[in-house]
Each structure stands twice: as C-alpha cells, then as structure tokens.
Motif scaffolding. Sequence first.
Motif, PDB file in Angstrom:
ATOM      1  N   TYR A   9     -11.623  20.270  -6.769  1.00 20.50           N
ATOM      2  CA  TYR A   9     -10.198  20.563  -6.640  1.00 20.50           C
ATOM      3  C   TYR A   9      -9.616  19.920  -5.388  1.00 20.50           C
ATOM      4  O   TYR A   9     -10.289  19.794  -4.362  1.00 20.50           O
ATOM      5  CB  TYR A   9      -9.968  22.077  -6.533  1.00 20.50           C
ATOM      6  CG  TYR A   9     -10.341  22.858  -7.755  1.00 20.50           C
ATOM      7  CD1 TYR A   9     -11.605  23.409  -7.903  1.00 20.50           C
ATOM      8  CD2 TYR A   9      -9.414  23.059  -8.773  1.00 20.50           C
ATOM      9  CE1 TYR A   9     -11.954  24.134  -9.032  1.00 20.50           C
ATOM     10  CE2 TYR A   9      -9.751  23.795  -9.906  1.00 20.50           C
ATOM     11  CZ  TYR A   9     -11.015  24.321 -10.018  1.00 20.50           C
ATOM     12  OH  TYR A   9     -11.343  25.038 -11.148  1.00 20.50           O
ATOM     13  N   ASP A  54      -7.555  20.155  -2.070  1.00 19.68           N
ATOM     14  CA  ASP A  54      -7.470  21.276  -1.124  1.00 19.68           C
ATOM     15  C   ASP A  54      -6.201  22.086  -1.327  1.00 19.68           C
ATOM     16  O   ASP A  54      -6.197  23.310  -1.152  1.00 19.68           O
ATOM     17  CB  ASP A  54      -7.522  20.752   0.312  1.00 19.68           C
ATOM     18  CG  ASP A  54      -8.899  20.255   0.705  1.00 19.68           C
ATOM     19  OD1 ASP A  54      -8.997  19.501   1.687  1.00 19.68           O
ATOM     20  OD2 ASP A  54      -9.889  20.613   0.020  1.00 19.68           O
ATOM     21  N   LYS A 106      -6.811  24.684  -4.260  1.00 16.42           N
ATOM     22  CA  LYS A 106      -7.995  25.546  -4.286  1.00 16.42           C
ATOM     23  C   LYS A 106      -7.603  27.009  -4.184  1.00 16.42           C
ATOM     24  O   LYS A 106      -6.771  27.382  -3.363  1.00 16.42           O
ATOM     25  CB  LYS A 106      -8.940  25.180  -3.141  1.00 16.42           C
ATOM     26  CG  LYS A 106      -9.751  23.932  -3.388  1.00 16.42           C
ATOM     27  CD  LYS A 106     -10.670  23.632  -2.217  1.00 16.42           C
ATOM     28  CE  LYS A 106     -11.467  22.368  -2.461  1.00 16.42           C
ATOM     29  NZ  LYS A 106     -12.312  21.992  -1.302  1.00 16.42           N
TER      30      LYS A 106
END
Length: 116
Positions: free
Chosen positions: A59, A61, A64
């Motif tokens: 993912y 950042d 996330k």
Amino acid sequence: QVQLVESGGGLVQAGGSLRLSCAASRSIFALRAMGWYRQAPGKQRELVATITSGGSTNYADSVKGRFTISRGDVKNTVYLQMNSLKPEDTAVYYCNVQPSYGLDYWGQGTQVTVSS
C-alpha cells in the motif's frame, strides 16, 4: 485482448466509504499481480495498492490503515475497499493487471470525488 472493467466510483463526503471493483474480460493465464493506481488533476499517476498472485499486499503510505485491496472469488477480479476517505483521495482510479509475460493491462479509470 484483455479489457478491465472498473466500477464503484462516485461522490462521497469526507469520512465516507467506497468500494471499487475491477474484472478482467477473460482469464489471464499467468498473472503476477493486480492493483490500483490513481491520478489527481495536475499530478502523476501513483500506486495505491497491489496484491500479488500469492496474496502479498502493498500500500501507499497515504492509504495504509484506510484502504484494503483484495481478490475476488472469481478469477482475475480485484477490489479496493476505501474507508475514512479524505478530499486528497479525489482522483481517477485505475485498475492494473501485471501479467507474468508481456505488457500491463489498464482499465479506463473511475472517478472518485471526496467532498469536504
């Protein structure tokens, strides 16, 4: 030729949720990964999330803990569950398929707009 059909985009208020879906028009024999990318106005296309044939996920950042990528029971389908959406998530979201051989496939894009 494989076509990727996306659905699920739309307009949502900040804090809301959307679920994107992507299905390939035919089975892909050898597939490395599927994923989602997005492109906001005036910005480059960026990775959102990917999932490999083995189930490993990756993912950005910025998403996330809010977004979840998953594969469907039907082969060559992928979903993106987006929760706690923010105005900065506004973009055109593109489905991507990486075959084990050859060029990537891309969907036509689906608009996601998050209002503040």
